[in-house]
Write an enzyme that holds these catalytic residues in place. Structure first.
Site, PDB file in Angstrom:
ATOM      1  N   ALA A  83       0.673  -1.227  -0.002  1.00 17.82           N
ATOM      2  CA  ALA A  83       0.191   0.183  -0.058  1.00 17.82           C
ATOM      3  C   ALA A  83       0.865   1.187   0.074  1.00 17.82           C
ATOM      4  O   ALA A  83       1.800   1.332   0.589  1.00 17.82           O
ATOM      5  CB  ALA A  83      -0.978  -0.008   1.182  1.00 17.82           C
ATOM      6  N   ALA A  84       0.589   2.025  -0.834  1.00 17.80           N
ATOM      7  CA  ALA A  84       1.362   3.173  -0.919  1.00 17.80           C
ATOM      8  C   ALA A  84       0.662   4.423  -1.571  1.00 17.80           C
ATOM      9  O   ALA A  84      -0.183   3.821  -2.676  1.00 17.80           O
ATOM     10  CB  ALA A  84       2.803   3.058  -1.569  1.00 17.80           C
ATOM     11  N   SER A  86       1.651   6.223  -5.235  1.00 16.36           N
ATOM     12  CA  SER A  86       2.660   5.622  -6.116  1.00 16.36           C
ATOM     13  C   SER A  86       2.990   6.479  -7.442  1.00 16.36           C
ATOM     14  O   SER A  86       3.712   6.192  -7.906  1.00 16.36           O
ATOM     15  CB  SER A  86       2.200   4.343  -6.563  1.00 16.36           C
ATOM     16  OG  SER A  86       1.163   4.264  -7.346  1.00 16.36           O
ATOM     17  N   THR A 131      10.777   0.603  -4.085  1.00 19.29           N
ATOM     18  CA  THR A 131      11.209   1.138  -5.808  1.00 19.29           C
ATOM     19  C   THR A 131      12.535   1.436  -5.934  1.00 19.29           C
ATOM     20  O   THR A 131      13.271   1.692  -4.819  1.00 19.29           O
ATOM     21  CB  THR A 131      10.304   2.307  -6.056  1.00 19.29           C
ATOM     22  OG1 THR A 131      10.818   2.909  -7.147  1.00 19.29           O
ATOM     23  CG2 THR A 131      10.619   3.308  -4.632  1.00 19.29           C
ATOM     24  N   ASP A 132      13.135   1.349  -6.942  1.00 20.14           N
ATOM     25  CA  ASP A 132      14.334   1.925  -7.439  1.00 20.14           C
ATOM     26  C   ASP A 132      14.694   3.301  -7.325  1.00 20.14           C
ATOM     27  O   ASP A 132      15.727   3.751  -7.402  1.00 20.14           O
ATOM     28  CB  ASP A 132      14.658   1.161  -9.145  1.00 20.14           C
ATOM     29  CG  ASP A 132      13.653   1.868 -10.053  1.00 20.14           C
ATOM     30  OD1 ASP A 132      12.736   2.943  -9.870  1.00 20.14           O
ATOM     31  OD2 ASP A 132      14.015   1.656 -11.342  1.00 20.14           O
ATOM     32  N   GLU A 133      13.572   4.004  -7.347  1.00 18.27           N
ATOM     33  CA  GLU A 133      13.355   5.631  -7.349  1.00 18.27           C
ATOM     34  C   GLU A 133      14.146   5.946  -6.047  1.00 18.27           C
ATOM     35  O   GLU A 133      14.849   6.966  -6.064  1.00 18.27           O
ATOM     36  CB  GLU A 133      12.206   6.096  -7.496  1.00 18.27           C
ATOM     37  CG  GLU A 133      11.691   5.767  -8.877  1.00 18.27           C
ATOM     38  CD  GLU A 133      10.244   6.854  -9.104  1.00 18.27           C
ATOM     39  OE1 GLU A 133      10.427   7.944  -8.661  1.00 18.27           O
ATOM     40  OE2 GLU A 133       9.435   6.742  -9.876  1.00 18.27           O
ATOM     41  N   TYR A 156       7.879  11.500  -3.919  1.00 20.99           N
ATOM     42  CA  TYR A 156       7.458   9.942  -3.805  1.00 20.99           C
ATOM     43  C   TYR A 156       8.600   9.177  -3.571  1.00 20.99           C
ATOM     44  O   TYR A 156       8.771   8.444  -2.282  1.00 20.99           O
ATOM     45  CB  TYR A 156       6.772   9.738  -5.024  1.00 20.99           C
ATOM     46  CG  TYR A 156       6.864   8.216  -5.259  1.00 20.99           C
ATOM     47  CD1 TYR A 156       6.138   7.285  -4.474  1.00 20.99           C
ATOM     48  CD2 TYR A 156       7.942   7.427  -6.185  1.00 20.99           C
ATOM     49  CE1 TYR A 156       6.043   5.969  -4.716  1.00 20.99           C
ATOM     50  CE2 TYR A 156       7.799   6.178  -6.473  1.00 20.99           C
ATOM     51  CZ  TYR A 156       7.078   5.386  -5.471  1.00 20.99           C
ATOM     52  OH  TYR A 156       6.910   3.869  -5.718  1.00 20.99           O
ATOM     53  N   LYS A 160       9.457   6.959   0.044  1.00 20.21           N
ATOM     54  CA  LYS A 160       9.709   5.355  -0.114  1.00 20.21           C
ATOM     55  C   LYS A 160      10.934   5.091   0.476  1.00 20.21           C
ATOM     56  O   LYS A 160      11.497   4.204   1.289  1.00 20.21           O
ATOM     57  CB  LYS A 160       9.569   4.923  -1.502  1.00 20.21           C
ATOM     58  CG  LYS A 160       8.355   4.847  -2.263  1.00 20.21           C
ATOM     59  CD  LYS A 160       7.262   3.876  -1.707  1.00 20.21           C
ATOM     60  CE  LYS A 160       7.584   2.518  -2.032  1.00 20.21           C
ATOM     61  NZ  LYS A 160       6.478   1.529  -1.194  1.00 20.21           N
ATOM     62  N   ASN A 185      10.368   0.287 -13.248  1.00 22.01           N
ATOM     63  CA  ASN A 185       8.869   0.504 -13.695  1.00 22.01           C
ATOM     64  C   ASN A 185       8.264  -0.875 -13.892  1.00 22.01           C
ATOM     65  O   ASN A 185       8.793  -1.735 -14.695  1.00 22.01           O
ATOM     66  CB  ASN A 185       9.209   1.430 -14.699  1.00 22.01           C
ATOM     67  CG  ASN A 185       9.368   2.651 -14.650  1.00 22.01           C
ATOM     68  OD1 ASN A 185      10.556   2.905 -13.795  1.00 22.01           O
ATOM     69  ND2 ASN A 185       8.655   3.451 -14.595  1.00 22.01           N
ATOM     70  N   TYR A 213       7.079  14.390 -21.559  1.00 20.54           N
ATOM     71  CA  TYR A 213       7.730  15.259 -20.714  1.00 20.54           C
ATOM     72  C   TYR A 213       8.975  15.433 -21.365  1.00 20.54           C
ATOM     73  O   TYR A 213       9.982  14.691 -21.723  1.00 20.54           O
ATOM     74  CB  TYR A 213       7.997  14.767 -19.265  1.00 20.54           C
ATOM     75  CG  TYR A 213       6.613  14.621 -18.711  1.00 20.54           C
ATOM     76  CD1 TYR A 213       5.341  15.016 -19.043  1.00 20.54           C
ATOM     77  CD2 TYR A 213       6.658  13.809 -17.348  1.00 20.54           C
ATOM     78  CE1 TYR A 213       4.257  15.045 -18.274  1.00 20.54           C
ATOM     79  CE2 TYR A 213       5.442  13.559 -16.729  1.00 20.54           C
ATOM     80  CZ  TYR A 213       4.355  14.161 -17.127  1.00 20.54           C
ATOM     81  OH  TYR A 213       3.126  13.842 -16.427  1.00 20.54           O
TER      82      TYR A 213
END
Ligand code: NAD
Ligand code: DAU
Length: 349
Positions: A83-84, A86, A131-133, A156, A160, A185, A213
């Site tokens: 849960a997040a 995202s 996540t990799d972020e 974000y 995380k 991703n 973008y």
């Protein structure tokens, strides 16, 4: 029977994890806890909702007292926490809700596990999906490994990263049995059409502009969501306590090249002239703080636990596009109401 709490099971990745576990492990009771925010959708699990080893609870992970009650009521043995909030773009507009759910929500689950398990940690596990972020952004060289220092950029990613630190702190300080995975991703069925791939498939189908973008040169490393779910299954059962595993498919794409693959696939399936939808591409203002490149080195997961992605990207993308074309009702139910407001604020101002 083992009682496994899966949080965020009605979202994109969570629904694939719940489906896999419910179907594969009849000796597990799967308890899906989800607040059903804009991103949560009970339709995602229609095919398994009547199975006897599945229970759904609508709750907010930030309610720490409620989480304690749930651990005790369902005698929880293990948690898979997905849960997040995202979506990076939403975090730029509203960072507070990301700190609340992703940081405080994770903390409230960790605390509930610690209290309920009360140092009796045999056969217990708190699995945190990340996540990799958290690793930041790469230039054209190199990969994120499990040893890469954290350097989050978006709100974000910062939320995380913070939640990962809390998970490690609970392992170090209280010996809570934890494991973390950091994935690249994901793409596949049931993804909310705010993220690049489902958004662009839907827009191509409806002849709507494709907002790229910046120059479209940012690079992402794409993994089929069912392969992520399989990796979570492997790590859940075989991962080393206190450890971290990177998950990725060694499958990097510049956004603009990926968008052209989407256009080609949709146009072909809709019997449009080749490249007909390329005219929809519209270069728009770049995302603030847009990370240039993500690329995951998942060799530890392969070498230690034997996981590898099962699908080639071209196959996965075709499967995904076909799913969205065959499930227009699912998409239409989402792109009504609040979504219109979000879309206007995000893209039409
Ligand atoms: P999603 O936005 O599709 O789903 C999130 C789910 O969490 C929704 O069902 C939502 O209702 C639920 N939720 C949100 N806030 C909640 C709260 N306070 N209490 C209970 N439930 C709540 O997200 P996703 O893309 O499926 O990502 C799932 C997890 O995987 C996240 O932790 C995300 O950081 C991580 N992740 C995602 C990707 C990706 O590419 N999507 C990649 C790596 C890691
Ligand atoms: O790397 C893992 C992360 O991947 C997950 O942790 C996140 O939850 C998930 O949302 C995803 O983050 P991204 O920001 O990479 O995904 P998104 O689909 O939003 O964007 C992918 C790329 O496409 C990114 O470079 C921004 C760009 N983009 C996105 C949208 C929505 C566009 O050019 N136009 C768009 O309209």
């Amino acid at each position: 029977m083992k009682n496994i709490l899966i949080t965020g099971g009605s979202g994109f990745i969570g629904s694939h994890v719940v489906r896999l576990f419910v179907n594969k492990y009849s000796n597990y009771n799967i308890i899906n806890l989800d607040a059903l925010t804009y991103a949560g959708n009970l339709e995602n699990l229609k095919d398994i909702e009547s199975k006897s080893n599945y229970t759904f609870i609508k709750e907010d992970i930030c309610d720490d007292k409620k989480m304690e009650t749930i651990f005790s009521k369902y005698d929880i043995d293990a948690v898979i926490h997905l849960a997040a909030e995202s979506h990076v773009d939403r975090s730029i507009k509203d960072p507070f809700s990301f700190a609340k759910t992703n940081v405080l929500g994770t903390l409230s689950l960790l605390q509930a596990a610690k209290i309920y398990w009360n140092n009796n940690y045999a056969n217990k596990l708190f699995y945190h999906v990340s996540t990799d972020e958290v690793y930041g952004s790469l230039n054209n060289e190199g990969y994120f490994t499990e040893k890469t220092a954290y350097d989050p950029h978006s709100p974000y990613a910062a939320s995380k990263a913070s939640s990962d630190h809390f998970v490690r702190a609970f392992n170090d300080t209280y010996k809570l049995p934890t494991v973390i995975s950091n994935c690249s991703n994901n793409y596949g069925s049931f993804q909310f059409p705010e993220k690049l791939i489902p958004l662009f498939i839907n827009n191509i189908c409806n002849n709507k502009s494709l907002p790229v973008y910046g120059k479209g040169e940012n690079v992402r490393d794409w993994l089929f969501v069912e392969d992520h779910a399989r990796a979570i299954d492997v790590i859940f059962h075989k991962g080393k306590l206190g450890d971290t595993y990177n998950i990725g498919g060694f499958n990097e794409w510049r956004n603009i090249d990926l968008i052209k693959v989407l256009i080609k696939t949709v146009d072909e399936l809709l019997s449009r002239e080749e490249g007909a939808s390329e005219k929809l591409i519209s270069y728009v203002k770049d995302r603030a703080g847009h990370d240039y490149r993500y690329a995951i080195d998942s060799s530890k997961l392969k070498n230690e636990l034997g996981w590898e992605p099962s699908l080639q990207f071209e196959e996965g993308i075709e499967k995904t596009v076909k799913w969205y074309l065959n499930n227009t009702e699912w998409v239409e139910n989402i792109v009504n109401g609040d979504y219109q407001k979000y879309y206007k604020e995000m893209y039409e101002n």
